[in-house]
Design an enzyme around this catalytic site. Structure first.
Site, PDB file in Angstrom:
ATOM      1  CG  ASP A  20       5.152  11.650   7.453  1.00 32.58           C
ATOM      2  OD1 ASP A  20       5.290  10.799   6.548  1.00 32.58           O
ATOM      3  OD2 ASP A  20       5.100  11.350   8.656  1.00 32.58           O
ATOM      4  CG  HIS A  37       6.639   9.688  -2.986  1.00 36.30           C
ATOM      5  ND1 HIS A  37       6.541  10.065  -1.676  1.00 36.30           N
ATOM      6  CD2 HIS A  37       7.110   8.412  -2.972  1.00 36.30           C
ATOM      7  CE1 HIS A  37       6.932   9.054  -0.895  1.00 36.30           C
ATOM      8  NE2 HIS A  37       7.269   8.043  -1.663  1.00 36.30           N
ATOM      9  CG  LEU A 131      11.585  31.022  -0.264  1.00 43.31           C
ATOM     10  CD1 LEU A 131      10.963  31.329   1.093  1.00 43.31           C
ATOM     11  CD2 LEU A 131      10.677  30.041  -1.008  1.00 43.31           C
TER      12      LEU A 131
HETATM   13  C1  FPP Z   1       7.042  11.123   3.210  1.00 49.05           C
HETATM   14  O1  FPP Z   1       5.837  10.447   2.925  1.00 49.05           O
HETATM   15  C2  FPP Z   1       7.651  11.773   2.096  1.00 49.05           C
HETATM   16  C3  FPP Z   1       8.926  11.537   1.649  1.00 49.05           C
HETATM   17  C4  FPP Z   1       9.715  10.320   1.857  1.00 49.05           C
HETATM   18  C5  FPP Z   1       9.613  12.608   0.951  1.00 49.05           C
HETATM   19  C6  FPP Z   1       9.238  12.771  -0.443  1.00 49.05           C
HETATM   20  C7  FPP Z   1       8.391  13.974  -0.645  1.00 49.05           C
HETATM   21  C8  FPP Z   1       7.900  14.268  -1.818  1.00 49.05           C
HETATM   22  C9  FPP Z   1       8.167  13.375  -2.952  1.00 49.05           C
HETATM   23  C10 FPP Z   1       7.044  15.474  -2.021  1.00 49.05           C
HETATM   24  C11 FPP Z   1       7.696  16.603  -2.764  1.00 49.05           C
HETATM   25  C12 FPP Z   1       8.494  16.236  -3.942  1.00 49.05           C
HETATM   26  C13 FPP Z   1       9.801  16.572  -4.181  1.00 49.05           C
HETATM   27  C14 FPP Z   1      10.640  15.822  -5.126  1.00 49.05           C
HETATM   28  C15 FPP Z   1      10.462  17.670  -3.516  1.00 49.05           C
HETATM   29  P1  FPP Z   1       5.796   8.922   3.310  1.00 49.05           P
HETATM   30  O2  FPP Z   1       6.202   8.142   2.122  1.00 49.05           O
HETATM   31  O3  FPP Z   1       6.661   8.675   4.516  1.00 49.05           O
HETATM   32  O4  FPP Z   1       4.301   8.731   3.677  1.00 49.05           O
HETATM   33  P2  FPP Z   1       3.697   7.676   4.718  1.00 49.05           P
HETATM   34  O5  FPP Z   1       4.234   8.039   6.082  1.00 49.05           O
HETATM   35  O6  FPP Z   1       2.217   7.904   4.618  1.00 49.05           O
HETATM   36  O7  FPP Z   1       4.114   6.311   4.274  1.00 49.05           O
END
Ligand code: FPP
Length: 240
Positions: A20, A37, A131
Site C-alpha cells: 500500500d 505502481h 520460494l
Molecule cells: C496500493 O497502492 C497498491 C495496489 C493497488 C496494488 C498494486 C501494486 C503494485 C503495482 C506494486 C507491484 C507491482 C506488481 C504488478 C506486482 P495504492 O494505489 O492504494 O496507494 P494509495 O493508498 O497511496 O492510494
C-alpha cells in the site's frame, strides 16, 4: 543492509504483503498514481530476493483486489496491462531464482490476457522450490470463501458430500490455492492498520505488522525489519 541473525524457527514460513501507498508516493512527487505502481515493482522484487535470502518459503502479494475494480477505468486498465508486463519481464528472472509463481484469485471479470500471462508464468516455474510467490490478482477473501461455499453446496446437491460433514480441511480444498500454507507474518505498508479482505481464512493466527513506509520505498531491509518484529512476538495459537 544486514541480514538479521535469527534462529530458523524465528523466520516466518509464509509472509503476506499488502503493497500500500503507491498513490501517495506518486502524489508527493507530483506524479500520476500509475508512476507509484511502476515504482512499486522494484520494491516487490527486492522483497522477493530478501525473502529468499532469509529463508521465507512463501510470499503472497496483493497486486489487485476484487475491490480495485472501483478505481478509475484508466487506473484499472493500467494495472491490468502492468501486471501482464511485469509477468512477462520478470518470469525468467524469477525462474532463475527458483521462484514458483502461483496465481491466487477469481477468474470472473479478470482480463483473459492477464490470466493467460499468469498461466505461462505458472507453467514455466511450476517445478521450482526455493520460494512460492502467490500473485493475488482479482483476489478478495470474501469472494474466495463464497466461491468455496458454492463449490461445496454443488457437491452436496450432487450427493458427493454430506451436509453437516464439512470440515476445515474440506473447505480448504475449495480455496483458490488449496496448497497455500497459513500466513505467519501479515505485513501492510503505508501506515494503514487494516487487512482489507486479504487472506482472512489463512491469516487467523498471523502476526500483523504495520509499517509507515510507502510501498515504493520498501526494500528487502523493510521485510527483514518486519521479521525481527515477528521474531520478538510470542505466538500461542490459543494455548495459555
Ligand atoms: C496500493 O497502492 C497498491 C495496489 C493497488 C496494488 C498494486 C501494486 C503494485 C503495482 C506494486 C507491484 C507491482 C506488481 C504488478 C506486482 P495504492 O494505489 O492504494 O496507494 P494509495 O493508498 O497511496 O492510494
Amino acid at each position: 543492509m544486514a541480514l538479521p541473525k535469527l534462529k530458523k524457527e524465528e523466520i516466518p514460513n509464509h509472509v503476506a504483503v499488502v503493497m500500500d501507498g503507491n498513490g501517495r508516493w506518486a502524489k508527493k512527487r507530483g506524479l500520476p498514481r500509475t508512476a507509484g505502481h511502476e515504482a512499486g515493482e522494484a520494491a516487490l522484487f527486492d522483497v522477493v530476493q530478501g525473502a529468499i535470502q532469509i529463508g521465507v518459503k512463501e510470499l503472497s502479494a496483493y497486486a489487485f483486489s476484487t475491490e480495485n475494480w472501483k478505481r478509475s477505468p484508466e487506473e484499472v486498465k493500467f494495472l491490468m496491462g502492468f501486471n501482464i508486463d511485469v509477468l512477462r519481464r520478470r518470469r525468467d528472472e524469477m525462474n532463475d531464482l527458483g521462484v514458483k509463481i502461483q496465481w491466487v484469485g477469481r477468474p470472473n471479470r479478470l482480463w483473459k490476457s492477464v490470466i493467460k500471462e499468469l498461466e505461462v508464468a505458472q507453467a514455466l516455474t511450476k517445478k521450482n522450490k526455493v520460494l512460492t510467490l502467490n500473485m493475488c490478482i482479482n483476489y478478495g477473501g470474501r469472494s474466495e470463501l463464497i466461491d468455496a461455499v458454492n463449490d461445496i453446496a454443488s457437491l452436496v446437491s450432487k450427493k458427493k458430500l454430506k451436509a453437516g460433514s464439512i470440515t476445515e480441511k474440506e473447505l480448504t480444498k475449495h480455496l483458490y490455492s488449496p496448497k497455500m500454507s497459513d500466513v505467519d507474518l501479515f505485513l501492510r505498508t503505508s501506515g494503514e492498520h487494516r487487512t482489507s479482505n486479504f487472506l482472512p481464512w489463512q491469516s487467523v493466527y498471523a502476526e500483523l505488522v504495520f509499517m509507515d513506509v510507502l510501498w515504493p520505498d520498501v526494500t528487502r531491509q523493510t521485510l527483514w525489519d518486519a521479521i525481527e518484529i515477528y521474531a520478538s512476538r510470542e505466538r500461542r495459537f490459543g494455548k495459555a
